[in-house]
Design a protein around this motif. Structure first.
Motif: not given
Lengths: 225, 803
Positions: A45, A49, A54-55, A74-75, A78, A81-82, A87
């Motif tokens: 996991s 992630n 996510l990590d 993080e920005r 994100a 990711r999007k 997921f």
């Protein structure tokens, strides 16, 4: 598509240091369907992630489409990711306050798709997942299989290049489980890369390759024929 | 995106009905309460702000500095008006003289004697120049209507009351106090209620030249009446300090030659201070202290804070349940700012609902609050100012209540959140929540202590021994014109024939009154004393009527003129005499320079309100000063007695309206503001406790859900219900005790200062504080009890299975 080298993730508390990923290196090509297996606590996991942005890892390199993302903030994570990753979770993770339609619509909202276009795309994907007739229902009004189909619909509505599935059949009976696996296989056949964490040998057989992990390291790779 | 936020927010509200109800109720009540308080404060602050030259208008007031004392007077000697105009020609001055309790007789076709109206306030002798200082709207006529004697201007409402409509009033003649004919020559639009000058009946100042003495208007530098006021309009750019310097010089020029026992000076009181400065009288029905308004504002702010605290506490507690949603949103691409905005939108949604509910509550409650705060003006909630206030409160609440939960929730780690590993402790809000609960209970305990002290002080006042009998004494105005004076003795004799009448007395004022009639004086042929002597003129039955007791000597003999007098114990002490009997036979020289023998010493009674010290006092006879009548009634058949008194009155004074009131009511009016404050404390302390309990109930409900498993395990291991109840109540009890120790010094300081307004007051003893802590703990236990008992008696198997 994915190239990780010597990736490390260590969880530290005041007294204990747990190595979750120990200099792990994996490659995943575009269009592949990879299953990751191993006992609980082996780092599956954690790996998922990190792959899902996510990590972030403590050490090592993570190239996503030839871009080094290991130390993205993080920005940036994100943002990447999007647009690129969908997921699917064992416990579906649908938002209880939103209807089926609204749950599936959510990733499109975050990527800034216009309302008309959103409606069209959500309806298309719900149709494809054969869940259109439940579009105005809330998650708690659906069976587990239906909820997971909604979760898959939500994962693919943005046409991601990569789908990460974390034990997608873990909460389903075998019939619903098979249905979800067929959906993932169909998506893979249409070109989507899939990385799936599972405990089920049966589900793993749907993949092209099985990576087996133990104590934060890859111990074996099986190519499925 | 925004519609998605709203949708989620609305559904979250519906899904968490109980918490939403607690949040919305707490916020609505809090917003409504503070809105109402702010409206009251804003109204009190708005006195005379409608005057275009508000910042440049001042009243010229007087101060007498004695050796150890300073007295102030809102008035000024009459000749000062002319002198000021000559010596300070660049300043615009306007003067007025107020009269109280006068009678207006309006001719009537149906009633030969005319209709009589007693005007307790609002009658002024007024110079036309005053309209160059103040601005009013005229419906008919103008300032020149008040140029000549025997002219009157009415406001629209009074003209309507007298003649049916203001149009019909023009040109008609009314009679003031049965001897001054006045022609209605102008109509003024009603002056707003939030004015220090409630102009209703304006008699031309020139009329006073003929009738001045009847109203105590003497053109003498030795006489300062608080009823005669001069207002000044400073030219633009001129500072009050410059004018005050000029007034100092003016005072030296005019008062030093008089060589009184004080240094008399005139200075400016800003119009903006007239409603708040208790040293001076105002013509409005009340003066408000700024500290009262600050207290009300603080209570408003406290209540809003408490409602926000509930919101923050419940939202951060509930955040645990919402962590999954936040995790999913992050996984699906939402960044932290988007989540922050989402939670803020939800808060905005809840606050908007709360604001709407609050407006409904405020709309329903406003008439009661107006009544409590004695606001006559029709106040509307839907004015731009009030709506601005609502918007402001809403925005502050959104920020206060929304920022922290938004910050906490947007910060969730998506991995932990998705795995439902979030527990209450990991939301980093536990110590904050404890802090906030402590804050809530600190505020509510401060309010409880304040309420207990205020109520106790009010009870003390209502039961205090004032040194005289206030019960069953009927009081009323009597005219001091010669015709009325000549009938006084006969009227008194007839009244005493009525079986229900015990005693009758004519006087200048009752034992406890707002009368400030003072004089310089000397005792026993010594030089003038360095303090002022209060004067009361009354007939020989004054002591009997009010139950005043002599401690030495005898009562004054009946007389129409000033011949001898009695003094009070305070004066005996101030004169340095130990035995009251020693002063009997000694003399006192009053301001008129004559010496009068002291024939008795009266036991001290409260000469003014309990806020003030007992003043050194001299009581003597002087018939032509009597304007008050007091009738002590027997307690049986009071209605019949009153009717018999009225019959006699109408027989003796057919031209005067019979308008008595009870002395007790007058005493109660002294403390109206304290009574109002005490009532407001009660209401808002109740609300504060309600809001705290609401929050506590919400938190305990949440705690019960969180601790279901723990309670199950403890029960399986043999825990008793009592020990489980302790599990829930222990933490809150500790927090309340912590809050108590913070509240005590704050409340003590606050109420110690408040009680200092009263010379006679209750001691600030430990019971007030013990009541607060005991009450708070009891209420908290009751609040926690229901949910805690339900959790403690639940089947443990069920609890563990559900886990």
């Amino acid at each position: 598509m994915i190239k990780i080298r010597d990736l490390e993730k260590i969880y530290r508390t005041e007294e204990v240091e747990t190595v979750a990923l120990n200099k792990i290196s994996i490659d995943v090509k575009e269009g592949e369907f990879v299953a990751i297996m191993g006992p609980s606590g082996c780092g599956k996991s954690t790996l998922l992630n990190i792959l899902g942005l996510l990590d972030d890892p403590d050490n090592g390199s993570f190239l996503f489409n030839n871009i080094e993302v290991a130390h993205f903030n993080e920005r940036k994570r994100a943002e990447l990711r999007k647009h690129n990753i969908g997921f699917v979770f064992q416990s579906f993770n649908l938002i209880d306050e939103l209807t089926v339609f609204e749950n599936v619509e959510l990733p499109l909202i975050y990527t800034g798709v216009k309302s008309g276009e959103r409606k069209k795309r959500v309806e298309e994907v719900l149709d494809k997942m054969q869940i259109m007739h439940r579009r105005n229902h809330y998650p708690q009004q659906l069976s587990g299989g239906q909820q997971q189909r909604v979760a898959v619909a939500r994962a693919v509505v943005n046409n991601p290049k990569l789908i990460l599935a974390d034990e997608p059949t873990g909460n389903l009976d075998s019939s619903n489980g098979n249905e979800v696996m067929s959906l993932l296989t169909d998506l893979n056949e249409q070109g989507t890369t899939i990385i799936m964490v599972t405990h089920s040998e049966h589900d793993a057989r749907y993949s092209h390759r099985i990576i087996r992990m133990l104590d934060g390291q890859t111990v074996l790779e099986n190519i499925m024929v | 995106m925004f519609s998605n936020y709203l949708k989620t927010a609305w559904r979250s509200i519906v899904r968490n009905k109980a918490f939403s109800f607690i949040n919305i109720t707490g916020l609505s009540v809090g917003i409504a309460a503070s809105l109402l308080l702010f409206i009251v404060v804003q109204y009190e602050m708005s006195y005379d702000t409608f005057q275009p030259n508000y910042d440049r208008i001042y009243r010229v007031v007087t101060q007498d500095k004695f050796d150890k004392d300073i007295t102030t007077n809102s008035g000024i000697p009459v000749p000062a008006l002319k002198a000021l105009r000559v010596e300070l020609p660049n300043i615009q001055f306007g003067a007025l003289r107020s009269i109280y309790g006068s009678q207006i007789t309006v001719p009537s076709a149906n009633n030969g004697a005319g209709n009589k109206f007693i005007e307790e306030s609002g009658i002024f002798y007024l110079e036309p120049q005053l309209f160059e200082v103040f601005t009013y709207h005229w419906l008919a006529g103008g300032p020149s209507a008040l140029k000549d004697p025997n002219h009157v201007v009415l406001d629209e409402r009074t003209a309507g009351k007298y003649f049916g409509s203001w149009q019909q009033a023009i040109g008609k003649t009314i009679t003031l106090d049965n001897f001054i004919p006045l022609k209605v020559s102008g109509i003024l639009q009603n002056v707003p209620a939030n004015s220090n000058l409630p102009l209703r009946v304006l008699v031309s100042f020139a009329t006073l030249q003929q009738y001045g003495e009847a109203y105590g208007h003497y053109d003498s530098w030795n006489n300062t009446s608080s009823n005669f006021n001069i207002f000044a309009l400073l030219p633009p750019g001129m500072k009050a300090a410059d004018m005050n310097r000029a007034l100092l010089q003016f005072s030296k020029t005019h008062y030093e030659p008089l060589r009184g026992n004080s240094i008399k000076t005139n200075f400016l009181q800003p119009l903006a201070e007239m409603h708040f400065d208790r040293r001076f009288e105002s013509f409005a029905d009340h003066v408000t202290s700024r500290s009262t308004l600050v207290t009300l504002l603080l209570i408003g702010v406290f209540i809003i804070l408490m409602a926000c605290v509930n919101f923050i506490n419940l939202s951060t507690a509930l955040a645990v349940n919402r962590s999954k949603e936040m995790g999913i949103r992050k996984v699906l691409g939402s960044n932290r700012m988007q989540l922050f905005k989402q939670v803020m939108s939800e808060t905005t949604g809840i606050v908007c609902i709360a604001v709407i509910v609050a407006l409904c509550i405020a709309y329903l409650v406003l008439p009661y609050i107006k009544h409590i705060a004695s606001i006559e003006e029709p106040l509307s909630l839907f004015t731009p100012t009030t709506m601005g206030m609502v918007g402001g409160i809403g925005a502050v609440v959104i920020l206060l209540a929304g920022l922290y939960p938004s910050f906490v929730m947007s910060k969730f780690n998506p991995i932990t959140a998705l795995k439902n590993r979030m527990v209450s402790a990991s939301v980093h809000g536990v110590s904050l929540r404890r802090g906030l609960v402590v804050m809530q209970f600190t505020i509510s305990q401060i309010l409880v202590i304040a309420t207990a002290v205020a109520v106790s002080q009010m009870n003390f006042i209502s039961k205090a021994d004032l040194g005289f009998q206030k019960e069953s004494v009927l009081i009323m105005n009597v005219s001091a014109d010669s015709a009325s004076l000549s009938k006084e003795d006969a009227f008194k004799r007839q009244l005493l024939q009525i079986p229900g009448v015990q005693s009758v007395s004519f006087s200048t004022d009752e034992p406890s009154s707002e009368n400030m009639w003072t004089t310089n004086f000397a005792y026993d042929h010594q030089p003038d004393e360095k303090y002022q002597l209060a004067l009361k003129y009354a007939d020989a039955d004054y002591l009997k009527t009010f139950g005043l007791q002599l401690v030495a000597g005898r009562p004054i003999q009946p007389s129409d003129t000033l011949r001898e007098g009695i003094i009070n114990e305070t004066l005996v002490r101030k004169l340095g005499v130990k035995n009251p009997h020693e002063v009997i036979g000694k003399t006192i020289k009053l301001g008129n320079g004559k010496w009068y023998p002291i024939v008795g010493v009266v036991k001290d009674f409260k000469t003014h309100s309990l806020r003030d010290d007992i003043k050194p006092l001299f009581i003597s006879t002087q018939k032509d000063f009597y304007t008050r009548l007091a009738i002590k009634l027997r307690t049986s058949q009071m209605m019949a007695t009153r009717a018999a008194i009225e019959k006699s009155w109408n027989q003796f004074y057919p031209d005067y309206a019979f308008a008595p009131s009870f002395f007790e009511e007058q005493i109660a009016r002294f403390y109206r503001q304290e009574e109002q404050l005490s009532l407001l404390y009660k209401i808002f302390a109740g609300l504060a406790i309600f809001i705290s309990c609401l929050g506590l109930y919400g938190l305990v409900s949440f705690m019960v859900v969180q601790k279901t498993k723990e309670v199950g395990i403890r029960k399986v291991l043999g825990a008793s219900i009592t020990s489980l109840l302790q599990l829930f109540s222990k933490e809150f009890t500790v927090l309340i005790i912590v809050a108590f120790f913070i509240a005590v010094p704050v409340a003590w300081y606050m109420m110690h200062n408040w009680l200092n307004n009263f010379v006679y007051r209750v001691p600030l003893n430990a019971w007030f504080f013990i009541t607060a802590i005991t009450g708070s703990i009891l209420i908290a236990w009751i609040t926690v009890g229901y949910k805690a008992i339900k959790a403690a008696v639940a089947n443990p198997v069920k609890a563990l299975r559900s886990e």
